[in-house]
Motif scaffolding. Structure first.
Motif, PDB file in Angstrom:
ATOM      1  N   ALA A  18      -3.014  46.914 -52.394  1.00  0.00           N
ATOM      2  CA  ALA A  18      -2.300  47.253 -51.489  1.00  0.00           C
ATOM      3  C   ALA A  18      -2.667  46.659 -50.292  1.00  0.00           C
ATOM      4  N   ASP A  19      -1.777  46.419 -48.851  1.00  0.00           N
ATOM      5  CA  ASP A  19      -1.971  46.521 -47.950  1.00  0.00           C
ATOM      6  C   ASP A  19      -2.384  47.828 -46.825  1.00  0.00           C
ATOM      7  N   GLN A  20      -4.334  47.317 -47.198  1.00  0.00           N
ATOM      8  CA  GLN A  20      -4.635  48.560 -46.152  1.00  0.00           C
ATOM      9  C   GLN A  20      -4.287  48.847 -45.072  1.00  0.00           C
ATOM     10  N   ALA A  21      -3.666  47.508 -44.414  1.00  0.00           N
ATOM     11  CA  ALA A  21      -3.462  47.978 -42.450  1.00  0.00           C
ATOM     12  C   ALA A  21      -1.830  47.819 -42.338  1.00  0.00           C
ATOM     13  N   ASN A  22      -1.435  47.664 -43.074  1.00  0.00           N
ATOM     14  CA  ASN A  22       0.208  48.898 -43.335  1.00  0.00           C
ATOM     15  C   ASN A  22       0.239  50.294 -43.367  1.00  0.00           C
ATOM     16  N   GLY A  23      -1.265  50.213 -44.115  1.00  0.00           N
ATOM     17  CA  GLY A  23      -1.233  51.829 -44.901  1.00  0.00           C
ATOM     18  C   GLY A  23      -2.366  52.137 -43.266  1.00  0.00           C
ATOM     19  N   LYS A  24      -2.789  51.932 -42.696  1.00  0.00           N
ATOM     20  CA  LYS A  24      -3.490  52.771 -41.409  1.00  0.00           C
ATOM     21  C   LYS A  24      -2.142  52.454 -40.030  1.00  0.00           C
ATOM     22  N   LYS A  25      -0.922  51.911 -40.598  1.00  0.00           N
ATOM     23  CA  LYS A  25       0.172  52.024 -39.491  1.00  0.00           C
ATOM     24  C   LYS A  25       0.777  52.956 -39.858  1.00  0.00           C
ATOM     25  N   HIS A  37      -4.952  65.381 -39.650  1.00  0.00           N
ATOM     26  CA  HIS A  37      -6.342  65.070 -40.517  1.00  0.00           C
ATOM     27  C   HIS A  37      -6.802  64.314 -39.690  1.00  0.00           C
ATOM     28  N   THR A  38      -8.266  64.389 -39.473  1.00  0.00           N
ATOM     29  CA  THR A  38      -9.610  63.347 -38.798  1.00  0.00           C
ATOM     30  C   THR A  38      -9.587  62.591 -39.617  1.00  0.00           C
ATOM     31  N   LEU A  39      -9.715  61.244 -39.139  1.00  0.00           N
ATOM     32  CA  LEU A  39     -10.412  59.786 -40.296  1.00  0.00           C
ATOM     33  C   LEU A  39     -10.354  59.336 -38.865  1.00  0.00           C
ATOM     34  N   ALA A  40     -12.199  58.976 -39.286  1.00  0.00           N
ATOM     35  CA  ALA A  40     -12.505  58.045 -38.303  1.00  0.00           C
ATOM     36  C   ALA A  40     -11.989  56.882 -37.749  1.00  0.00           C
ATOM     37  N   ALA A  41     -11.386  55.611 -39.590  1.00  0.00           N
ATOM     38  CA  ALA A  41     -11.117  54.782 -38.946  1.00  0.00           C
ATOM     39  C   ALA A  41      -9.392  54.774 -38.242  1.00  0.00           C
ATOM     40  N   ALA A  42      -9.138  56.407 -38.040  1.00  0.00           N
ATOM     41  CA  ALA A  42      -7.743  56.245 -37.598  1.00  0.00           C
ATOM     42  C   ALA A  42      -7.161  56.138 -35.835  1.00  0.00           C
ATOM     43  N   GLY A  43      -9.065  57.182 -35.553  1.00  0.00           N
ATOM     44  CA  GLY A  43      -9.017  57.363 -34.783  1.00  0.00           C
ATOM     45  C   GLY A  43      -8.195  58.563 -34.046  1.00  0.00           C
ATOM     46  N   SER A  44      -8.106  59.600 -35.417  1.00  0.00           N
ATOM     47  CA  SER A  44      -6.984  60.843 -35.558  1.00  0.00           C
ATOM     48  C   SER A  44      -8.264  61.674 -35.745  1.00  0.00           C
ATOM     49  N   SER A  45      -7.729  63.215 -34.598  1.00  0.00           N
ATOM     50  CA  SER A  45      -8.629  64.577 -34.736  1.00  0.00           C
ATOM     51  C   SER A  45      -7.249  65.240 -35.229  1.00  0.00           C
ATOM     52  N   GLY A  46      -6.742  65.522 -36.150  1.00  0.00           N
ATOM     53  CA  GLY A  46      -6.110  66.803 -36.789  1.00  0.00           C
ATOM     54  C   GLY A  46      -6.461  67.357 -37.333  1.00  0.00           C
ATOM     55  N   THR A  47      -6.816  68.504 -37.084  1.00  0.00           N
ATOM     56  CA  THR A  47      -7.551  69.879 -37.757  1.00  0.00           C
ATOM     57  C   THR A  47      -6.524  71.285 -38.764  1.00  0.00           C
ATOM     58  N   ASP A 106       4.419  52.308 -49.978  1.00  0.00           N
ATOM     59  CA  ASP A 106       3.374  52.879 -48.504  1.00  0.00           C
ATOM     60  C   ASP A 106       2.806  54.052 -49.110  1.00  0.00           C
ATOM     61  N   ALA A 107       2.511  55.420 -49.873  1.00  0.00           N
ATOM     62  CA  ALA A 107       2.090  55.652 -50.363  1.00  0.00           C
ATOM     63  C   ALA A 107       0.688  54.891 -51.006  1.00  0.00           C
ATOM     64  N   GLU A 108       1.499  54.020 -51.903  1.00  0.00           N
ATOM     65  CA  GLU A 108      -0.158  53.263 -52.013  1.00  0.00           C
ATOM     66  C   GLU A 108      -0.961  52.602 -50.740  1.00  0.00           C
ATOM     67  N   ASP A 109      -0.292  52.025 -50.186  1.00  0.00           N
ATOM     68  CA  ASP A 109      -1.257  51.690 -49.035  1.00  0.00           C
ATOM     69  C   ASP A 109      -2.029  52.591 -47.979  1.00  0.00           C
ATOM     70  N   VAL A 110      -1.211  53.781 -47.837  1.00  0.00           N
ATOM     71  CA  VAL A 110      -2.413  54.751 -47.591  1.00  0.00           C
ATOM     72  C   VAL A 110      -3.311  55.043 -47.905  1.00  0.00           C
ATOM     73  N   ALA A 111      -3.311  55.170 -48.998  1.00  0.00           N
ATOM     74  CA  ALA A 111      -4.623  55.528 -50.095  1.00  0.00           C
ATOM     75  C   ALA A 111      -5.017  54.621 -49.876  1.00  0.00           C
ATOM     76  N   ALA A 112      -4.699  53.848 -50.178  1.00  0.00           N
ATOM     77  CA  ALA A 112      -5.847  52.681 -50.282  1.00  0.00           C
ATOM     78  C   ALA A 112      -6.934  52.451 -49.036  1.00  0.00           C
ATOM     79  N   PHE A 113      -6.132  52.623 -47.813  1.00  0.00           N
ATOM     80  CA  PHE A 113      -6.799  52.449 -46.680  1.00  0.00           C
ATOM     81  C   PHE A 113      -7.348  53.880 -46.658  1.00  0.00           C
TER      82      PHE A 113
END
Length: 207
Positions: A18-25, A37-47, A106-113
């Motif tokens: 899996a491509d974690q860089a693509n997963g983050k993108k 969703h909130t996820l610090a590694a992505a800099g996101s703060s969705g609620t 794409d789903a696998e990359d996001v899951a891995a990230f």
């Protein structure tokens, strides 16, 4: 990606490359995950959906490995649970996640990230349990994975207990021995504590 952590689906993940860089993108863009969703590694703060750092900090504390978290996320992208929603009630999700926002690799990359990054910082407060207050035990050990309105929790890694309304014996056995993706707690909680949380859940679920 309105709600990535619902009750476990029926599909699996290959656990292949899996491509974690693509997963983050994808998490930040096409997958629409960051807006919900909130996820610090992505800099996101969705609620709108669950805080992934909080949910998986609990999962990691309970012994979940990256491979299990990856499988959970991948399954929920494919088969998200559908629950009652309420915009202004913290006991409910604000929206349900549509199925298959991402597919295939794409789903696998996001899951891995997500699996490689969510919840790595752990908890700010100690998760050491003392005493036999069933509600407090539930809030410290079960909140990240289960919804139970009486406890004010909205975890969606495991089943919604208000919908499931399990009997005392079933809860006691599940907490003790684990099952499916739930780890056993017999080495974490005393018998008295397991009895206390089982009684609490069985008497308050669905109320």
């Amino acid at each position: 990606m309105a709600c990535v952590l619902a009750a476990c689906g029926t599909g699996g993940i290959s656990q292949g490359a899996a491509d974690q860089a693509n997963g983050k993108k994808l998490f930040l863009g096409k997958g629409q995950c960051a807006g919900c969703h909130t996820l610090a590694a992505a800099g996101s703060s969705g609620t709108i959906g669950p805080n992934l750092d909080d949910a998986f900090a609990e999962a990691r504390a309970n012994g979940y490995k990256d491979s299990a978290i990856r499988n959970i996320v991948h399954e929920q992208i494919k088969y998200p649970g559908q629950y009652e929603v309420a915009q202004n009630d913290p006991s409910f999700l604000k929206a349900n996640m549509p199925a298959n926002l991402l597919r295939g690799q794409d789903a696998e990359d996001v899951a891995a990230f997500v699996a490689a990054n969510a919840g790595l910082s752990g908890f700010a407060e100690s998760q050491l349990i003392s005493g036999t207050n069933g509600k407090q035990i539930f809030q410290k050990k079960c909140a990240g994975c289960h919804t139970l309105k009486d406890a004010g929790t909205t975890g969606t890694v495991g089943p919604n207990l208000d919908q499931l309304m399990p009997a005392l014996a079933i809860v006691r056995r599940q907490v003790t021995n684990g099952g499916a993706k739930m780890p056993p707690f017999k080495a974490v909680l005393s018998k008295a504590q397991i009895d206390a949380v089982a009684k609490y859940v069985s008497s308050h679920a669905g109320k």
